[in-house]
Design an enzyme around this catalytic site. Structure first.
Site, short mmCIF file in Angstrom:
data_model
loop_
_atom_site.label_atom_id
_atom_site.label_comp_id
_atom_site.label_asym_id
_atom_site.label_seq_id
_atom_site.Cartn_x
_atom_site.Cartn_y
_atom_site.Cartn_z
N GLN A 57 0.89 -1.19 0.00
CA GLN A 57 0.06 0.18 0.03
C GLN A 57 0.85 1.20 -0.07
O GLN A 57 1.16 1.93 1.03
CB GLN A 57 -0.89 -0.11 1.17
CG GLN A 57 -1.90 1.21 0.95
CD GLN A 57 -3.01 1.21 2.01
OE1 GLN A 57 -3.16 0.22 2.93
NE2 GLN A 57 -3.83 2.15 2.15
N PHE A 58 0.96 1.53 -1.26
CA PHE A 58 1.98 2.64 -1.37
C PHE A 58 1.54 4.14 -0.82
O PHE A 58 2.29 5.03 -0.26
CB PHE A 58 2.66 3.13 -3.07
CG PHE A 58 1.35 3.79 -3.74
CD1 PHE A 58 1.42 5.11 -3.80
CD2 PHE A 58 0.35 3.39 -4.12
CE1 PHE A 58 0.38 6.02 -4.47
CE2 PHE A 58 -0.69 3.93 -4.85
CZ PHE A 58 -0.52 5.37 -4.96
N THR A 59 0.29 4.22 -0.46
CA THR A 59 -0.53 5.69 -0.02
C THR A 59 0.09 5.74 1.27
O THR A 59 -0.23 6.60 1.93
CB THR A 59 -1.87 5.42 -0.03
OG1 THR A 59 -2.30 4.45 0.71
CG2 THR A 59 -2.42 5.34 -1.54
#
Length: 147
Positions: A78-80
């Protein structure tokens, strides 16, 4: 690297209606890679995920790790989580690693965890995923290797 760890009684991740990862009791961990992370960050996050004591002992104290209870680990990219949200109304992702590096580090983290734990499942890097979980407690911790 960042690991948003959640103690779960069950969790799963789906891609296009197909379950690609599922665990019972254990940890669901949302994982993000910073652009400045190194090999040491992979090792450190794996060590912390496997050894972090968030499960109750016989007296109800959080004194057991996922390894101690023989639980499962579900890692979801989850890059966010690398977002800078300090100003404005749109997040900045300049602290996040490039997709190639992030995918490599995520895979290496999963491999390091699989070497020490029987049940390690993953989401699919770069895919649109639906994540379902039953957070047990709720218990949630933000782990950051500081990379």
């Amino acid at each position: 690297m960042i690991g948003l760890l959640q103690r779960v009684s069950e969790a799963r991740v789906e891609v296009d209606g197909e379950v690609v990862g599922r665990i019972g009791r254990g940890l669901l961990v949302l994982v993000a890679v910073h652009r400045d992370d190194t090999d040491k960050d992979i090792e450190r996050l794996a060590e912390r995920l496997l050894g972090y004591r968030v499960f109750p002992d016989d007296e109800g104290r959080m004194n057991r790790s996922v390894r101690d209870i023989g639980g499962g680990l579900l890692l979801v990219p989850q890059f966010t989580l690398t977002a800078d949200t300090r100003k404005g109304t749109r997040p900045s992702f300049t602290k996040g690693a490039a997709p190639e590096k992030a995918a490599e580090y995520f895979d290496r983290l999963a491999a390091a965890c699989r070497a020490a734990l029987d049940t390690v499942e993953t989401g699919r890097f770069g895919a649109h995923m639906q994540v379902s979980l039953t957070n047990d407690g709720p218990v949630t911790f933000w782990l950051d290797t500081g990379g």
